[in-house]
Design a protein around this motif. Structure first.
Motif, PDB file in Angstrom:
ATOM      1  N   GLU B  97       0.815  -1.223   0.000  1.00  0.00           N
ATOM      2  CA  GLU B  97       0.000   0.000   0.000  1.00  0.00           C
ATOM      3  C   GLU B  97       0.845   1.268   0.000  1.00  0.00           C
ATOM      4  O   GLU B  97       0.314   2.366   0.160  1.00  0.00           O
ATOM      5  N   HIS B  98       2.151   1.154  -0.131  1.00  0.00           N
ATOM      6  CA  HIS B  98       3.063   2.312  -0.053  1.00  0.00           C
ATOM      7  C   HIS B  98       2.770   3.123   1.217  1.00  0.00           C
ATOM      8  O   HIS B  98       2.607   4.339   1.193  1.00  0.00           O
ATOM      9  N   ALA B  99       2.707   2.385   2.324  1.00  0.00           N
ATOM     10  CA  ALA B  99       2.353   2.998   3.610  1.00  0.00           C
ATOM     11  C   ALA B  99       3.581   3.506   4.351  1.00  0.00           C
ATOM     12  O   ALA B  99       3.497   3.812   5.543  1.00  0.00           O
ATOM     13  N   LEU B 100       4.727   3.581   3.665  1.00  0.00           N
ATOM     14  CA  LEU B 100       5.923   4.115   4.314  1.00  0.00           C
ATOM     15  C   LEU B 100       6.767   4.837   3.288  1.00  0.00           C
ATOM     16  O   LEU B 100       6.726   4.506   2.098  1.00  0.00           O
ATOM     17  N   GLN B 101       7.494   5.824   3.762  1.00  0.00           N
ATOM     18  CA  GLN B 101       8.487   6.480   2.905  1.00  0.00           C
ATOM     19  C   GLN B 101       9.849   6.426   3.593  1.00  0.00           C
ATOM     20  O   GLN B 101      10.666   5.570   3.286  1.00  0.00           O
ATOM     21  N   CYS B 102      10.086   7.318   4.563  1.00  0.00           N
ATOM     22  CA  CYS B 102      11.416   7.282   5.199  1.00  0.00           C
ATOM     23  C   CYS B 102      11.554   6.095   6.134  1.00  0.00           C
ATOM     24  O   CYS B 102      12.653   5.695   6.474  1.00  0.00           O
ATOM     25  N   GLY B 103      10.437   5.535   6.598  1.00  0.00           N
ATOM     26  CA  GLY B 103      10.473   4.325   7.398  1.00  0.00           C
ATOM     27  C   GLY B 103      10.713   4.542   8.884  1.00  0.00           C
ATOM     28  O   GLY B 103      10.724   3.573   9.647  1.00  0.00           O
ATOM     29  N   TYR B 104      10.884   5.786   9.299  1.00  0.00           N
ATOM     30  CA  TYR B 104      11.263   6.000  10.692  1.00  0.00           C
ATOM     31  C   TYR B 104      10.101   5.754  11.650  1.00  0.00           C
ATOM     32  O   TYR B 104      10.283   5.173  12.717  1.00  0.00           O
ATOM     33  N   CYS B 105       8.896   6.157  11.259  1.00  0.00           N
ATOM     34  CA  CYS B 105       7.733   5.936  12.136  1.00  0.00           C
ATOM     35  C   CYS B 105       7.167   4.540  11.951  1.00  0.00           C
ATOM     36  O   CYS B 105       6.285   4.124  12.707  1.00  0.00           O
ATOM     37  N   THR B 106       7.614   3.831  10.914  1.00  0.00           N
ATOM     38  CA  THR B 106       6.976   2.580  10.502  1.00  0.00           C
ATOM     39  C   THR B 106       6.957   1.499  11.594  1.00  0.00           C
ATOM     40  O   THR B 106       5.905   0.893  11.831  1.00  0.00           O
ATOM     41  N   PRO B 107       8.072   1.242  12.273  1.00  0.00           N
ATOM     42  CA  PRO B 107       8.004   0.215  13.324  1.00  0.00           C
ATOM     43  C   PRO B 107       6.947   0.519  14.383  1.00  0.00           C
ATOM     44  O   PRO B 107       6.256  -0.389  14.859  1.00  0.00           O
ATOM     45  N   GLY B 108       6.802   1.778  14.717  1.00  0.00           N
ATOM     46  CA  GLY B 108       5.792   2.160  15.712  1.00  0.00           C
ATOM     47  C   GLY B 108       4.388   1.891  15.226  1.00  0.00           C
ATOM     48  O   GLY B 108       3.544   1.350  15.957  1.00  0.00           O
ATOM     49  N   PHE B 109       4.118   2.233  13.959  1.00  0.00           N
ATOM     50  CA  PHE B 109       2.792   1.943  13.407  1.00  0.00           C
ATOM     51  C   PHE B 109       2.558   0.440  13.315  1.00  0.00           C
ATOM     52  O   PHE B 109       1.473  -0.051  13.634  1.00  0.00           O
TER      53      PHE B 109
END
Lengths: 778, 165
Positions: B97-109
């Motif tokens: 879904e292209h739900a990340l770009q820089c990836g920094y917040c991704t682990p939290g989500f």
């Protein structure tokens, strides 16, 4: 087969979803030291005696550096000269690495503490005893340029860093002949970038060879390297700078900061790795910010609603130091009349030094403010002329028949501004159609029957992208047949690696997974990095050119080895095959690369120079202008001033798209940032310039709850400025948002006579505007 | 406060015997003492949610919890989501879904959604959307994250959750 225009999956994603990203603070340095800064608690103060004895006695403290100590470590000078040149600047304001006598904003780093852990370093910061003698400050932007204003720097005569203008056409005659004149005073507030990862730097000296390795969460590793070499008086090949994965950039990471120099100097002096990682409080206090501007403007129109002239003043908040230059107010002034037919224009710009965090580009870089002002004036002009808001724009937009359209304006390089391509009226129509603009009155009436107050608004904009002069890209087929791409372009989270791999792979086998990237490569002597929505355009152009050269060499060598004509061959995945043949004759890229290297005593296989490698720096002086139109539908609670955004429809044209899914991703993120600027993001300072918003609990960013459904439609008018027809997109979403929301809110409150002239439009600000309108009527 | 205490943290099913100061946050202990740098710090005051992990299946802000408080708990981080090279469905949905770009917040989500669906697999879509507003992202504009989360919800509704490894 070209992969340009296809949404290939991002190379970046897999490590990021598995926790294997490698951000600055993830880099392990066993035995490494940690740093914290003592930061100024005052917006303006004289620096007196410093007592470090208590701090030095604390456990874990290794070293403490004051300005005087730091100067000893910097043989090349103790100031950062990061400003772009401009003859308009009245006096230099280069930042000190650590100031010795005077501090000029809350959060300015004054003393560096190095300890075994960050916690111990912070303990020592608390124990530093520093005599600071508070000095007066101008309490706000307008008062900073009053003739009796307190200078933000006590050894400077005043705060008017620069005064310059844009001027063309006969604006006096335009206003004298006008059938209608509309005017407005507009105030846009300060906000921050707030990448989720803050800044950070890690420096590790090599005690054997004397080299210094630096990792920094920066958008411009090349710039940092240049400053390090100069201030530390080190040779180019003795310093390497690497940008690891960036947890977002959004502008402020494009300038080099004092912290980056101080940490490198300390690491070198101590002979050990030292790191500093910005926490959120420090980001609020010391990462560059933007947006604060005050505009007084008026627009002259003829009886048919055609613009005759535009004039006014812009007062721009520069912050306390020159950390980039005049590029932000320059962009604002250039942008204001850019996409409309404006026959005469005069704007006087004053750049004010203030005792606040330095101002440098934040996503949008002066363009959102100019768009806000122009679109607000056009809404006022619609009211004055009795035209609809879409019609007055239609009558004034630069038409497609005028492209490429030279404007009577200059880029900061002195070259004329040329709108390169695009169909602005058609883009506006796409946005209106997408949101059923014509049917809105019925929706408004139905909502009104339910006691709800709806409004709709629009904003047109252009985005200057692809800032030159060039970016370096080297493409090489390695011995193992994999394709290596090295470039000065720097990843900042947007996926530039995937974009470049698509462009390069299109010429070399069409498999982007076979491309290995080194981004932000400072081993290459010439490069810039990420800013101004430039990398897909300028690095893309160089990647395209370099890949074509390498493709030609691959085919030449293969033709020589196979004894077949070049034009009978094609590159498919990891090998060269005979087109349309099932002969089975083929060579792998690894075999071709091996042959191209040459053998002692033998001729090269059909090529003049060895290897399958090319470096290109395609020079592009003009800017590629993307354009768009945003329509916003909102619901406004007139009792509380709360605005709920119901829907956004963006029609957009950024030329040939490389990866459409990623383009949409850039736009969505920009829109979210723009919504923050429109409605909630506001740095609040008290009258002493003490920031009152220092956490995410009081500086409000948009969350998923505030993000409405968004429709994005694209047209693709190629830019004539580069071979692929590319334009940038990184700042696109943020530019029109505050303007479109203001238009929609004003529409929702049109029966109350409310005019909107500020951003962000917090509930308190909107409520005040509603009350003021009511008082004006009674 | 700065003297170190010996504790054992059970992270993704493995025991980590570490010594840390009582004031050390769980986030710092995971990153510095357990070598698990997938958990990121965005604000360290409990608002942005970048540091979200799960403790006993509940999503928690690891910047607001002391390491010593987590002893004995079942701690899960982003590093525990995939099984070897096989991404979890949620991780794959984020990519799709292209739900990340820089990836920094991704682990939290990811961990917020993981914990939420483990605790409340029958959560409504609206409730899930509301929970997602507790984390910040500067890159994506959230809509793609909501899409990925909804796909994970659909997946959770139609499959029996596997016990964590």
């Amino acid at each position: 087969m070209s992969l340009v225009g296809t949404s290939v999956p991002r190379q970046e994603d897999r490590p990021f979803v598995t926790g294997r990203g490698r951000y600055l603070d993830d880099i392990a340095t066993p035995g490494g030291l940690h740093a914290a800064f003592y930061r100024s608690p005052y917006a303006h103060a004289g620096i007196g005696a410093i007592d470090l004895s208590d701090a030095l006695a604390l456990p874990g403290v290794v070293a403490i550096y004051t300005a005087k100590d730091m100067a000893q470590l910097l043989p090349g000078g103790d100031r950062l000269s990061t400003g772009l040149p401009s003859s308009s600047i009245a006096f230099p304001l280069d930042r000190p690495i650590l100031p010795a006598d005077e501090t000029v904003f809350v959060g300015e780093p004054l003393v560096l503490v190095v300890a075994h852990s960050r916690a111990e370093a912070e303990d020592a910061v608390e124990a530093i005893d520093m005599d600071l003698d508070p000095l007066d400050v101008a309490p706000d932007l307008a008062s900073a340029v009053a003739y009796d204003a307190v200078p933000a720097h006590r050894d400077r005569p005043h705060n008017r860093l620069a005064q310059f203008d844009f001027d063309y056409g006969d604006h006096a005659a335009a206003f004298a002949d006008a059938a209608h004149v509309v005017l407005g005073r507009f105030e846009i507030d300060r906000g921050g970038a707030h990448s989720l990862e803050g800044r950070g730097v890690l420096a590790a000296p090599d005690l054997i060879d004397g080299r210094l390795s630096v990792w920094s969460s920066t958008q411009t590793p090349h710039a940092l390297k240049k400053h390090l070499c100069r201030l530390l008086d080190m040779a180019e090949d003795a310093v390497s700078v690497t940008a690891p994965d960036l947890g977002g950039g959004f502008g402020p990471k494009l300038v080099t900061y004092p912290e980056e120099i101080a940490i490198a100097a300390a690491a070198r002096a101590l002979g050990r790795p030292v790191r500093w990682v910005e926490d959120r409080r420090e980001h609020f206090l010391s990462a560059c910010q933007e947006r604060a501007q005050l505009w007084d403007t008026e627009m002259a129109l003829d009886a048919d609603g055609r613009i005759l002239g535009l004039r006014g003043t812009l007062l721009h908040d520069h912050g306390a130091w020159t950390a980039r230059g005049l590029n932000v107010p320059y962009a604002s002034g250039m942008m204001l009349p850019l996409m409309y037919e404006v026959p005469s224009y005069h704007l006087d710009i004053t750049v004010a030094v203030t005792n606040r965090v330095p101002v440098t580009p934040v996503r949008g870089a002066g363009q959102p403010q100019a768009t806000y002002v122009m679109e607000r004036l056009l809404d006022a002009a619609a009211r004055a002329t009795g035209l609809t808001r879409d019609e007055i724009r239609r009558r004034n937009l630069v038409g497609p028949e005028r492209m490429p359209c030279p404007r009577p304006l200059l880029l900061r390089s002195g070259l004329p501004v040329v709108l390169d391509s695009g169909d602005y009226p058609a883009t506006q129509q796409s946005a209106l159609d997408a949101c059923d603009w014509a049917g809105f009155d019925a929706r408004r009436a139905a909502a009104r029957a339910d006691g709800k107050r709806l409004g709709i608004g629009l904003a047109n904009y252009v985005e200057g992208t692809g800032r030159g002069p060039y970016e370096t890209v080297t493409v090489r087929v390695a011995r193992d047949g994999r394709i290596k791409v090295n470039t000065g372009a720097a990843a900042m989270g947007q996926g530039v690696g995937t974009v470049l791999s698509q462009i390069v792979a299109s010429h070399l086998g069409s498999d982007p997974a076979r491309v290995d990237l080194t981004l932000g490569d400072t081993a290459e002597p010439y490069g810039f990095g990420g800013f101004n929505s430039r990398q897909t355009v300028v690095a893309g152009a160089s990647a395209e050119a370099a890949a074509q050269v390498v493709r030609k060499k691959v085919l030449t060598v293969a033709a020589h080895l196979l004894g077949l004509p070049e034009d009978s061959l094609e590159i498919d995945g990891d090998r060269v095959t005979v087109a349309g043949s099932n002969s089975g004759r083929s060579l792998t890229l690894a075999e071709i690369a091996g042959a191209a290297e040459g053998l002692p005593g033998y001729q090269l296989p059909g090529i003049d120079s060895p290897g399958l490698m090319a470096t290109e720096r395609v020079v592009i002086d003009g800017m590629a202008f993307a354009n768009g139109c945003l329509v916003a539908e909102v619901e406004v609670d007139a009792e509380t001033g709360l605005v709920r955004v119901l829907r956004l429809e963006l029609a957009h044209d950024c030329g040939q798209m490389v990866n459409p899914v990623m383009v949409d991703g850039q736009i969505m993120g920009g829109l979210a940032h723009g919504l923050g600027n429109a409605l909630c993001e506001k740095m609040v300072f008290d009258s002493e310039n003490q920031p009152l918003t220092g956490t995410f609990a009081d500086y409000l960013m948009v969350t998923s709850a505030e993000m409405p459904p968004v429709g994005v439609s694209h047209s693709e008018t190629p830019s004539p400025l580069n071979a692929l027809g590319l334009k940038g997109v990184g700042e696109s979403g943020v530019i029109p948002t505050a303007a479109a929301i203001a238009s929609a809110v004003e529409d929702a409150l049109s029966d109350l006579g409310v005019t909107i002239s500020t951003a962000p439009l917090t509930p308190a600000a909107l409520r005040a505007a509603i009350v003021a309108a009511k008082e004006a009527r009674t | 406060m700065t003297d170190k205490t010996a504790i054992t943290l059970t992270v993704n099913g493995s025991d980590h015997h570490i010594a840390c100061a009582p004031r050390k946050t769980l986030a710092d202990a995971l990153r510095e003492d357990c070598g698990l740098t997938g958990t990121h710090l965005g604000c360290e005051h409990g608002v942005c949610g970048a540091c979200t992990i799960t403790v006993n299946d509940a999503p928690v802000r690891s910047c607001l919890m002391f390491a010593v408080q987590a002893e004995g708990g079942d701690i899960r981080t982003v590093e525990g989501l995939a099984k070897g090279d096989d991404l979890s469905p949620l991780q794959q949905f984020f990519i799709d879904e292209h739900a990340l770009q820089c990836g920094y917040c991704t682990p939290g989500f990811l961990m917020l959604i993981e914990g939420t669906l483990r605790q409340t697999p029958d959560i409504s879509e609206d409730e899930l959307d509301e929970i997602l507003s507790s984390n910040l992202c500067r890159c994506t504009g959230y809509r793609n994250i909501l899409r990925a989360a909804r796909r994970a919800l659909d997946h959770a509704r139609t499959t029996t959750p596997e016990p964590a490894a």
